[in-house]
Design a protein around this motif. Sequence first.
Motif, short mmCIF file in Angstrom:
data_model
loop_
_atom_site.label_atom_id
_atom_site.label_comp_id
_atom_site.label_asym_id
_atom_site.label_seq_id
_atom_site.Cartn_x
_atom_site.Cartn_y
_atom_site.Cartn_z
N SER A 16 -59.93 -26.10 -14.01
CA SER A 16 -60.31 -25.06 -14.98
C SER A 16 -60.20 -23.68 -14.34
CB SER A 16 -61.74 -25.27 -15.47
OG SER A 16 -62.67 -25.04 -14.43
N ARG A 17 -60.06 -22.68 -15.19
CA ARG A 17 -59.99 -21.30 -14.74
C ARG A 17 -61.26 -20.89 -14.02
NH1 ARG A 17 -61.62 -17.12 -17.87
NH2 ARG A 17 -60.86 -15.01 -17.42
N SER A 18 -62.39 -21.48 -14.39
CA SER A 18 -63.66 -21.11 -13.77
C SER A 18 -63.66 -21.41 -12.27
CB SER A 18 -64.82 -21.85 -14.44
OG SER A 18 -64.71 -23.24 -14.26
N GLN A 19 -62.89 -22.40 -11.83
CA GLN A 19 -62.82 -22.69 -10.40
C GLN A 19 -62.17 -21.54 -9.63
OE1 GLN A 19 -61.16 -26.82 -11.45
NE2 GLN A 19 -61.81 -27.05 -9.31
N LEU A 20 -61.23 -20.85 -10.26
CA LEU A 20 -60.60 -19.70 -9.63
C LEU A 20 -61.61 -18.59 -9.44
CD1 LEU A 20 -57.28 -19.55 -11.68
CD2 LEU A 20 -57.83 -20.97 -9.69
N ILE A 21 -62.41 -18.37 -10.46
CA ILE A 21 -63.45 -17.32 -10.40
C ILE A 21 -64.49 -17.69 -9.36
CG2 ILE A 21 -65.21 -16.13 -11.74
CD1 ILE A 21 -63.40 -16.82 -14.24
N TYR A 253 -65.34 -10.66 -10.58
CA TYR A 253 -64.51 -11.76 -10.13
C TYR A 253 -63.53 -12.21 -11.21
CZ TYR A 253 -68.16 -12.37 -6.51
OH TYR A 253 -69.05 -12.19 -5.48
N GLU A 254 -64.02 -12.31 -12.45
CA GLU A 254 -63.18 -12.82 -13.52
C GLU A 254 -61.97 -11.92 -13.77
OE1 GLU A 254 -63.55 -14.46 -18.14
OE2 GLU A 254 -65.24 -13.42 -17.19
N ARG A 255 -62.20 -10.62 -13.77
CA ARG A 255 -61.08 -9.70 -14.03
C ARG A 255 -60.06 -9.75 -12.89
NH1 ARG A 255 -57.22 -7.87 -14.98
NH2 ARG A 255 -56.57 -5.93 -16.01
N TYR A 256 -60.50 -9.90 -11.65
CA TYR A 256 -59.55 -10.00 -10.55
C TYR A 256 -58.77 -11.32 -10.63
CZ TYR A 256 -57.35 -9.15 -6.06
OH TYR A 256 -56.42 -8.93 -5.08
N ALA A 257 -59.44 -12.39 -11.03
CA ALA A 257 -58.75 -13.66 -11.21
C ALA A 257 -57.66 -13.54 -12.27
CB ALA A 257 -59.73 -14.76 -11.57
N ASP A 258 -57.96 -12.84 -13.36
CA ASP A 258 -56.95 -12.64 -14.40
C ASP A 258 -55.76 -11.83 -13.88
OD1 ASP A 258 -58.24 -14.09 -16.36
OD2 ASP A 258 -59.31 -12.35 -17.17
N TYR A 259 -56.05 -10.80 -13.09
CA TYR A 259 -54.98 -10.03 -12.46
C TYR A 259 -54.09 -10.94 -11.62
CZ TYR A 259 -52.96 -7.31 -8.56
OH TYR A 259 -52.14 -6.81 -7.59
N MET A 260 -54.71 -11.78 -10.79
CA MET A 260 -53.93 -12.64 -9.92
C MET A 260 -53.14 -13.69 -10.71
SD MET A 260 -53.93 -11.62 -6.85
CE MET A 260 -52.85 -13.00 -6.45
N LEU A 261 -53.67 -14.13 -11.82
CA LEU A 261 -52.92 -15.08 -12.66
C LEU A 261 -51.65 -14.45 -13.21
CD1 LEU A 261 -55.81 -16.86 -14.59
CD2 LEU A 261 -54.20 -17.92 -13.00
N ASP A 262 -51.64 -13.13 -13.33
CA ASP A 262 -50.47 -12.43 -13.84
C ASP A 262 -49.55 -11.91 -12.75
OD1 ASP A 262 -51.05 -12.81 -16.54
OD2 ASP A 262 -52.44 -11.10 -16.56
N ASP A 284 -48.77 -20.99 -15.88
CA ASP A 284 -48.02 -22.20 -16.19
C ASP A 284 -48.38 -23.32 -15.22
OD1 ASP A 284 -46.76 -20.94 -18.28
OD2 ASP A 284 -44.92 -20.50 -17.15
N PHE A 285 -48.56 -22.96 -13.95
CA PHE A 285 -48.95 -23.94 -12.94
C PHE A 285 -50.28 -24.60 -13.34
CE2 PHE A 285 -49.09 -24.35 -7.97
CZ PHE A 285 -48.78 -25.70 -8.08
N LEU A 286 -51.23 -23.79 -13.80
CA LEU A 286 -52.53 -24.33 -14.23
C LEU A 286 -52.39 -25.36 -15.35
CD1 LEU A 286 -55.03 -21.30 -14.36
CD2 LEU A 286 -55.19 -23.32 -12.91
N LYS A 287 -51.38 -25.17 -16.18
CA LYS A 287 -51.17 -26.09 -17.30
C LYS A 287 -50.27 -27.27 -16.93
CE LYS A 287 -49.67 -22.67 -19.88
NZ LYS A 287 -49.16 -21.89 -21.04
N GLY A 288 -49.84 -27.33 -15.67
CA GLY A 288 -48.94 -28.39 -15.26
C GLY A 288 -47.53 -28.18 -15.72
N GLU A 289 -47.17 -26.91 -15.99
CA GLU A 289 -45.86 -26.60 -16.56
C GLU A 289 -45.02 -25.71 -15.65
OE1 GLU A 289 -46.73 -24.88 -20.34
OE2 GLU A 289 -47.67 -26.71 -21.14
#
Length: 457
Positions: A16-21, A253-262, A284-289
């Motif tokens: 889940s995205r929460s693990q990144l945060i 933390y959440e906003r920086y995680a979103d930045y890094m996802l992009d 895409d990696f998070l979704k297995g794609e």
Amino acid sequence: MTTKTVTDSHAAVIESRSQLIDSFARGEKPRERWRIGTEHEKFVYAKSDLHAPSYDEPGGIRDLLTGLTEFGWQPVEEAGKIIALTGPDGAISLEPAGQFELSGAPLDNLHETCAEAARHLEQVKAVGDRLGLGFLGLGMWPDKTRADLPVMPKGRYAIMLRHMPRVGDLGLDMMLRTCTIQVNLDYASEADMVKKFRVGLALQPLATALFANSPFTEKKPNGYLSYRSHIWSDTDPARTGMLPFVFEAGFGYERYADYMLDVPMYFVYRDGRYIDAAGLSFRDFLKGELAALPGEKPTLDDWNDHLSTAFPEVRLKTFLEMRGADGGPWGRICALPAFWVGLLYDAGALDAAWDVVKHWTMEEREALRNAVPKLALDAPIAGGGILRDIAGEVLDIAAAGLSARGRLNSSGDNESGFLEPLREIVRTGKVPAQTLLDQYRGSWDEDVCRLYRETRF
């Protein structure tokens, strides 16, 4: 850049995205556990003819790494080649063209930090003397073209070297021709991280100015005082810059995680090799794609690797990295952590530093960052005046913060003395690059290669 310890990943798959945060929250430490991690790079050259040694040549980078094992350093290999070392003083790694980096151990105080830097320099000089190698502390190679420089045998660098020209004109220069000093610092909470991040970003141009030390390109003045800093403005806009969102309400933390996802990916490390994922999406990696690994999801190791591939002026991992300074000699290796520890590790100093910059708009911060590579302390600041006008005040704040920490050496001195090289720069109004230019136009008779004799470690 961070050295990847070459072992297969056994980290848990991210569900889940929460693990990144949460990965950022795991970096929180109480004040008594805050440490200082200093990274510094240096150029390696052959004393015989000043060329940059390759990895494999006799007396080259491989032999330098091997020679350091006599001091207790343990080799780290990739594809059967030693590409790094680990030991009590942290890790030694290679930048893409053989720039030699110490990523120091997390230490309690600046007395320990400066002693660590001195030990490292003594060791590399001892081995270098046997091999006929010397070392320079500068922000950029003063004389080498890209074509003059070797490439180290590290898989991630091959991927990055292919990708850089697709996204900027100067990324290859960043990889091959620059050196920096950085400091890594802890935070107690999300709110503490936010405040330190904002002060660090706003004052990063001052650090760039004080440490400006890259005025030459291919044996001539390049028109800049920190050309290394200018290079970052045309490296890759998706992963560099002043991060305006850090100053927005709700940043954490959440906003920086979103930045890094992009931030586009570079690679994935699997089974002892780097898989090219340049330009692909971690979302895409998070979704297995992920096209490079269809059906596979990332681990926390993959996320940590990805965090190391963004290069903003301040970077968040499980600590904050201050990234604005050019490489320099031993005294400035000690001065950079003194500057940031003094400002960020004492609550009163942190508040005072924020008071200096809190009224600046994002446009004013960007304008200052863009002006500093050419103008250094003469860059205009918000409200009128120039950067030099606040430099002394900021150093006074840092000194007060260091005094308040009360970390004394055996002579009873606190850490504030490590700021002296920066105070001298403010007193004279000349940053290191300006001093080099004066020598170039004066006693060096416009021979930039005099640097090798007069500024080497």
